[in-house]
Design an enzyme around this catalytic site. Structure first.
Site, PDB file in Angstrom:
ATOM      1  N   LYS A  37       0.934  -1.242  -0.316  1.00 34.98           N
ATOM      2  CA  LYS A  37       0.115  -0.217  -0.245  1.00 34.98           C
ATOM      3  C   LYS A  37       0.857   1.549  -0.046  1.00 34.98           C
ATOM      4  CE  LYS A  37      -0.299  -0.136   5.088  1.00 34.98           C
ATOM      5  NZ  LYS A  37      -1.039  -0.490   6.595  1.00 34.98           N
ATOM      6  N   ARG A 135     -11.073  -0.023  13.755  1.00 32.07           N
ATOM      7  CA  ARG A 135     -11.155  -0.063  12.658  1.00 32.07           C
ATOM      8  C   ARG A 135     -12.079  -0.143  11.493  1.00 32.07           C
ATOM      9  NH1 ARG A 135      -4.708   0.672  10.176  1.00 32.07           N
ATOM     10  NH2 ARG A 135      -5.369  -1.658  10.237  1.00 32.07           N
ATOM     11  N   TYR A 256      15.990  31.751   4.280  1.00 29.70           N
ATOM     12  CA  TYR A 256      15.062  32.210   4.643  1.00 29.70           C
ATOM     13  C   TYR A 256      15.585  32.804   6.312  1.00 29.70           C
ATOM     14  CZ  TYR A 256      12.020  30.612   0.999  1.00 29.70           C
ATOM     15  OH  TYR A 256      11.642  30.516  -0.546  1.00 29.70           O
ATOM     16  N   MET A 304      11.312  23.784  -0.341  1.00 35.61           N
ATOM     17  CA  MET A 304      10.809  23.335  -0.452  1.00 35.61           C
ATOM     18  C   MET A 304      10.985  22.433  -1.534  1.00 35.61           C
ATOM     19  SD  MET A 304       6.979  23.940  -2.722  1.00 35.61           S
ATOM     20  CE  MET A 304       5.648  24.421  -1.708  1.00 35.61           C
TER      21      MET A 304
END
Ligand code: PLP
Length: 364
Positions: A37, A135, A256, A304
């Site tokens: 998965k 669940r 930054y 990023m």
């Protein structure tokens, strides 16, 4: 051609070794269903599937129908299993594509039965029993029995999932599962597969393996077991190359807000990976990459798409030199377990995050 320097390298030999080791551990009588998965925990489901099948996977397990369909498109004959919930309206897609589905209500059984009848097929399902996790699944025997009585479906298996609270709770869940299976068997139902273990419990509790195990992390060489032991190898490496080097004078800032300032005249390397590549942004001040076997701390805030590392102590450092982001732990590299500890999360999340952007390169 790989279009970036930042890549996830997957060692298919390690993956094969891990599958073989798991099969040897559980023995011939127990089927192995590797869990792929979340794009195989970031390693790429389509890329790892053939190796897993070649090394004895009975099924490939995914969480969602969308994941199953990606694999079905690539591999028309692969045995696929959906661990999660598929909405009733999509069950015809499941049946049409010969995917084995988890179900836990009589209403779902009716819906998948109708879909199968419409296609002139039989739907393969496994019952999900709730033994405490709360669940998915049910502990209602009548409901489970009703599912088994539904036409056009083959109830091939029954399973549950451990919350891994502690040994006592695990035993309680296992005993509850066994008693529900026994009750259904007493009513004449036969299951080909009974399963309850993930990676950790499959290693730690040999008794719980029943007729199938569902390892995810273990297949990729991520170790989480406590009592047992198995020799698995980490199959994933995350690496990049230096884009640019900067000479930064004492007192100058980097990144930054200039949140990092040079304490000495430094050489700063710009690296082409950032938080959009799945690297935790909170690794600032903790993370490092390894260049020529030397740990180079990340400096300033993570951007990023890029970040900066202090490479002042790396002799002869050059642009385009390789930097290991996550390695196997050898040669001063940060392994997945260390990354998880530094980022304050678990190993599975560290690799699953990698599904975001970087290309995958398969080494065989
Ligand atoms: C994800 C998952 C697994 C595999 O878990 P690991 O801890 O990675 O071994 C097994 N079973 C179910 C139901 C899952 O959702």
């Amino acid at each position: 051609m790989t279009l970036r320097d930042t890549v996830i390298e997957i060692d298919l030999k390690a993956l094969a070794h891990n599958m073989d080791a798991i099969r040897a551990m559980v023995g011939k009588e127990v089927a192995v269903m590797p869990v792929i998965k979340a794009n195989a925990y970031g390693l790429g489901a389509v890329g790892v599937a053939p190796t897993l099948i070649a090394h004895g996977a009975r099924y490939l397990a995914v969480a969602t129908l969308s994941e199953a369909m990606e694999l079905r498109t690539a591999y028309p004959d692969a045995p696929l299993f959906i661990l999660g919930h598929t909405p009733d309206r999509l069950l015809p897609v499941v049946v049409k594509n010969s995917i084995t589905q988890t179900i836990f209500t009589a209403a779902q059984a009716k819906a998948i039965s109708d879909a199968a009848a419409g296609l002139g097929a039989k739907a393969k399902v496994h019952l999900k029993v709730d033994t405490g996790f709360h669940r998915l699944g049910t502990d209602n025997i009548e409901e489970l029995f009703a599912i088994c009585q539904t036409p056009n479906i083959d109830v091939e298996g029954i399973f549950s999932h451990l919350a891994l609270v502690n040994e006592e709770e695990d035993e309680k869940q296992f005993a509850m599962f066994q008693s529900i299976v026994k009750e259904l068997e007493a009513r004449g139902i036969r299951f080909k597969y009974k399963h309850i273990t993930d990676s950790i419990s499959a290693v730690d509790y040999p008794r719980f393996r029943l007729s199938m195990v569902r390892p995810g992390a273990l297949v990729y060489g991520l170790r989480g077991f406590h009592k047992g032991y198995i020799d698995v190898k980490q199959a994933v490496t995350f690496k990049t190359r230096i884009s640019q080097l900067h000479k930064v004078k004492t007192g100058e800032g980097v990144g930054y807000d200039y949140l990092w300032r040079a304490q000495r005249d430094s050489i700063i390397a710009t690296l082409p990976f950032g938080y959009a590549d799945g690297y935790p942004r909170n690794m600032r001040d903790k993370g490092y990459v390894t260049i020529h076997g030397i740990k180079c701390p990340l400096v300033g805030v993570l951007c990023m798409d890029q970040c900066m590392a202090d490479v002042t102590d790396v002799p002869n450092v050059k642009e385009a030199d390789e930097a290991i982001i996550y390695g196997t732990g050898e040669n001063n590299t940060m392994d997945i377990a260390e990354a998880a500890a530094l980022a304050g999360t678990n190993k599975n999340e560290i690799v699953a995050r990698l599904m975001a952007r970087p290309p995958r390169v398969y080494m065989s």
